[in-house]
Design a protein around this motif. Structure first.
Motif, mmCIF file in Angstrom:
data_model
loop_
_atom_site.group_PDB
_atom_site.id
_atom_site.type_symbol
_atom_site.label_atom_id
_atom_site.label_comp_id
_atom_site.label_asym_id
_atom_site.label_seq_id
_atom_site.Cartn_x
_atom_site.Cartn_y
_atom_site.Cartn_z
ATOM 1 N N GLY A 79 -9.744 12.522 0.866
ATOM 2 C CA GLY A 79 -9.908 14.150 1.046
ATOM 3 C C GLY A 79 -9.522 14.738 2.223
ATOM 4 N N ASP A 80 -9.578 13.929 3.390
ATOM 5 C CA ASP A 80 -9.061 14.409 4.737
ATOM 6 C C ASP A 80 -7.353 14.352 4.769
ATOM 7 N N TYR A 81 -6.967 13.528 3.954
ATOM 8 C CA TYR A 81 -5.166 13.424 3.922
ATOM 9 C C TYR A 81 -4.643 14.170 3.085
ATOM 10 N N GLN A 82 -5.211 14.445 1.644
ATOM 11 C CA GLN A 82 -4.737 15.128 0.732
ATOM 12 C C GLN A 82 -4.268 16.570 0.996
ATOM 13 N N CYS A 140 0.853 -0.977 0.064
ATOM 14 C CA CYS A 140 0.019 0.014 -0.003
ATOM 15 C C CYS A 140 0.974 1.386 0.033
ATOM 16 N N ILE A 141 0.312 2.242 -0.721
ATOM 17 C CA ILE A 141 1.135 3.513 -0.595
ATOM 18 C C ILE A 141 0.293 4.397 -0.281
ATOM 19 N N ALA A 142 0.523 5.362 0.650
ATOM 20 C CA ALA A 142 -0.445 6.315 1.217
ATOM 21 C C ALA A 142 0.106 7.639 0.481
ATOM 22 N N TRP A 143 -1.066 8.104 -0.181
ATOM 23 C CA TRP A 143 -0.574 9.380 -1.115
ATOM 24 C C TRP A 143 -1.507 10.539 -0.552
ATOM 25 N N ASN A 144 -0.581 11.831 -0.415
ATOM 26 C CA ASN A 144 -1.455 12.984 -0.295
ATOM 27 C C ASN A 144 -1.017 14.141 -0.992
#
Length: 294
Positions: free
Chosen positions: A209-212, A177-181
């Motif tokens: 949307g809360d992380y971007q 998994c890659i967390a993208w913001n």
């Protein structure tokens, strides 16, 4: 695709060392690389400035002697667990890091050196010329978010760091998994995970949307991976009853991920220490290897 040849593994004790050794070995075998074990002993002379006024010379000497004995005990314990692990797993041990490992994929070599100095400085300097640094999970009775060596590597090495889980992982890097913001930190993680992603069974980009933040969208990140021949699906995560960090780890669990890549401290570290944050939550709760970059 650039692969991983030098896996730096700092060991300052036996807490969580086995899981870190196992994580490093998974990486080294995947690429036929070398595990560069490193133990940093504190300089007993550093105790003197901390002694303060009001202590006699004899008392300072006693403190230095105690620090030296503790350093010897720790060094011996690290060598024992390193020796036991490498022997049990059939890892070739060398006296030094070879100029080129030459190990076939599926095998690995390892070395262990002991140096004297300030751990966060010595490890960071060595990390700058390593492909990745694997650190044991820093939960040995202390606040994870205050681990000085971990943060020194993150902020001052320019290289990725993988926080090993508390328990020995069976696999690492097969389902990523890659967390993208959209931040420069998540971009660094995307670049650094490429060697693993190129060989993974499945890759998923997680966004919210809360992380971007301001920057490229998750779709753009997926397009970048496609250029490198890597297919990644996109999944939006989030739960109104959970924090972003908790939702992110839940999404990893749903995917059956055995590795997570993410940027570290998009907000200031001080803000995250005071208010909490995604980085802090993941550091304290992840049960899989986590690659972090800045």
């Amino acid at each position: 695709m650039k692969n991983i040849q030098k896996v730096l593994l700092p060991l300052n004790g036996t807490s969580n060392a086995e899981a870190a050794l196992a994580t490093a070995l998974l990486f080294a075998r995947q690429f036929g690389g070398h595990i560069a074990g490193l133990h940093v002993r504190a300089d007993s002379r550093d105790v003197a400035p901390l002694a303060g006024e009001g202590l006699s010379g004899a008392m300072v000497e006693d403190m230095m002697s105690a620090a030296e004995r503790e350093g010897s005990r720790r060094a011996l314990a690290v060598r024992e667990i390193f020796g036991q692990f490498t022997a049990a797993n059939g890892v070739k041990v060398t006296d030094m890091i070879p100029p080129f490992s030459g190990n076939p994929v599926g095998s690995a070599s390892a070395s262990l050196v002991t140096m004297t100095g300030r751990e966060h400085e010595v490890v960071t300097y060595r990390a700058r010329l390593s492909d990745v640094t694997v650190v044991p999970h820093p939960d040995s009775g202390e606040e994870i978010s205050s681990s000085e060596t971990l943060h020194a590597i993150l902020f001052d090495s320019g290289r990725p760091v993988v926080i090993a889980p508390r328990r020995v992982p069976a696999t690492a890097g097969r389902r990523i998994c890659i967390a993208w913001n959209g931040t420069s930190e998540s971009t660094a993680a995307l670049h650094h995970i490429l060697p693993w992603a190129a060989e993974a069974e499945a890759v998923r980009i997680l966004y919210s949307g809360d992380y971007q933040r301001r920057g490229p969208e998750a779709r753009d990140a997926a397009d970048y991976l496609t250029i490198h021949g890597i297919h990644a699906d996109l999944v939006e995560f989030g739960d109104p009853d959970e924090t972003v960090g908790a939702s992110l780890l839940a999404a990893c669990h749903d995917f059956g991920a055995d590795m997570l890549a993410m940027g570290a401290y998009s907000h200031s570290r001080l803000r995250q220490l005071i208010l909490g944050g995604v980085t802090r939550h993941v550091l304290e709760n992840a049960e899989i290897p986590v690659l972090m970059s800045r």
